[in-house]
Design an enzyme around this catalytic site. Structure first.
Site, short mmCIF file in Angstrom:
data_model
loop_
_atom_site.label_atom_id
_atom_site.label_comp_id
_atom_site.label_asym_id
_atom_site.label_seq_id
_atom_site.Cartn_x
_atom_site.Cartn_y
_atom_site.Cartn_z
N LYS A 217 -2.86 -66.57 40.53
CA LYS A 217 -3.48 -67.61 41.35
C LYS A 217 -4.46 -68.47 40.56
O LYS A 217 -5.08 -68.04 39.60
CB LYS A 217 -4.12 -67.00 42.59
N ARG A 252 0.69 -57.39 46.02
CA ARG A 252 1.82 -58.33 46.03
C ARG A 252 1.78 -59.13 44.73
O ARG A 252 0.85 -59.91 44.49
CB ARG A 252 1.71 -59.26 47.24
#
Length: 273
Positions: A217, A252
């Site tokens: 991210k 995840r």
């Protein structure tokens, strides 16, 4: 399922989309998607999370029909050619997509809107007696990074998730079938993400299993002076190890092997302590 967790689980991301932020278009064909699923399985994945709609910042919504057309053939191929039992989660906010995916062989619902966008998804989870992951998001993917603001991000996200837990329970979802996700990067500033990561134990303390999704991210890139998401594998693994230490049960990720190693080593250290 979620009440039986005994060690950290790695959820491998399989985006069958043309526009996901890190791997868009790489696995949009059945052959490439199946090959990636086989690779993740060989690297020790516990769950494969399949999504037919990008949820990157600024992403536009995808129709029910298009999502179904993207995800169902891949789920069927995995069930036929790879494994009849490997857990598969469907990453969607729409009950019709989730229903089609479950019919094809998916076993978990992963809803980034936690039933806000389509409350029927909670009833579906209850009726099918399948686990559901409820994530926090401020706004929608297309606008979630338009100046999000919190006075106390940890408390506000905890309160919002408890409201969605209550909605799921009211819809008939069993408590042991619910997991939560603080939604790292979904309507959060960099400091918000860091505050959430520093307080993951408070989410664990709710008694519901926690899923952490930091993989590649952007906020980590800003810390590491990296612009390419694929270069953030080590950064992701660092958050996985820290998450294990705080009691997080599911992760995840795009990169299964590296995060499997990080989780296993961190888990062994935690057990020794």
């Amino acid at each position: 399922m979620f009440d039986l967790l005994t060690h950290p689980l790695i959820m491998g991301i399989l985006n069958v989309t043309p526009d996901s932020f890190s791997d868009g278009g790489k696995f949009s064909e059945i052959d490439s998607a199946l090959a990636q699923a086989e690779r993740m399985n060989s690297e020790g994945v516990d769950i494969i999370d399949i999504g037919g709609e990008s949820t990157r910042p600024g992403a536009e919504s995808v129709s029910v029909e298009e999502q179904i057309a993207r995800v169902v053939p891949v789920i069927l191929a995995i069930r036929k050619q790879l494994s009849a039992t490997l857990p598969i989660s469907i990453d969607t906010t729409l009950s019709a997509v989730a229903r089609a995916a479950l019919d094809a062989g998916a076993t978990i619902i992963n809803d980034i809107s936690a039933g806000v966008q389509d409350s029927a998804i909670l009833t579906l989870a209850a009726d099918r007696k399948v686990p559901i992951i409820l994530m926090h998001i401020k706004g929608q993917p297309e606008n979630m990074q338009d100046a999000p603001f919190y006075k106390d991000v940890v408390n506000e996200v905890l309160i919002a998730l408890q409201e969605r837990i209550d909605a799921a329970l009211a819809a008939g979802v069993a408590k042991q079938q619910i997991a939560i996700d603080p939604g790292i990067g979904f309507g959060k500033r960099r400091q918000d993400n860091l505050d959430l990561l520093a307080n993951l134990d408070r989410f664990v303390a709710t008694g519901y299993p926690v899923l952490l999704g930091t993989s590649r991210k952007r906020f980590m890139g800003s810390l590491c002076a990296v612009t390419e998401p694929a270069e953030l594998v080590c950064a992701t693994a660092a958050t996985t190890a820290l998450g294990v230490q705080q009691g997080v049960q599911m992760f995840r990720v795009h990169d299964v092997k590296e995060n499997r190693q990080a989780a296993d080593v961190a888990w062994a250290i935690k057990q020794a302590g």
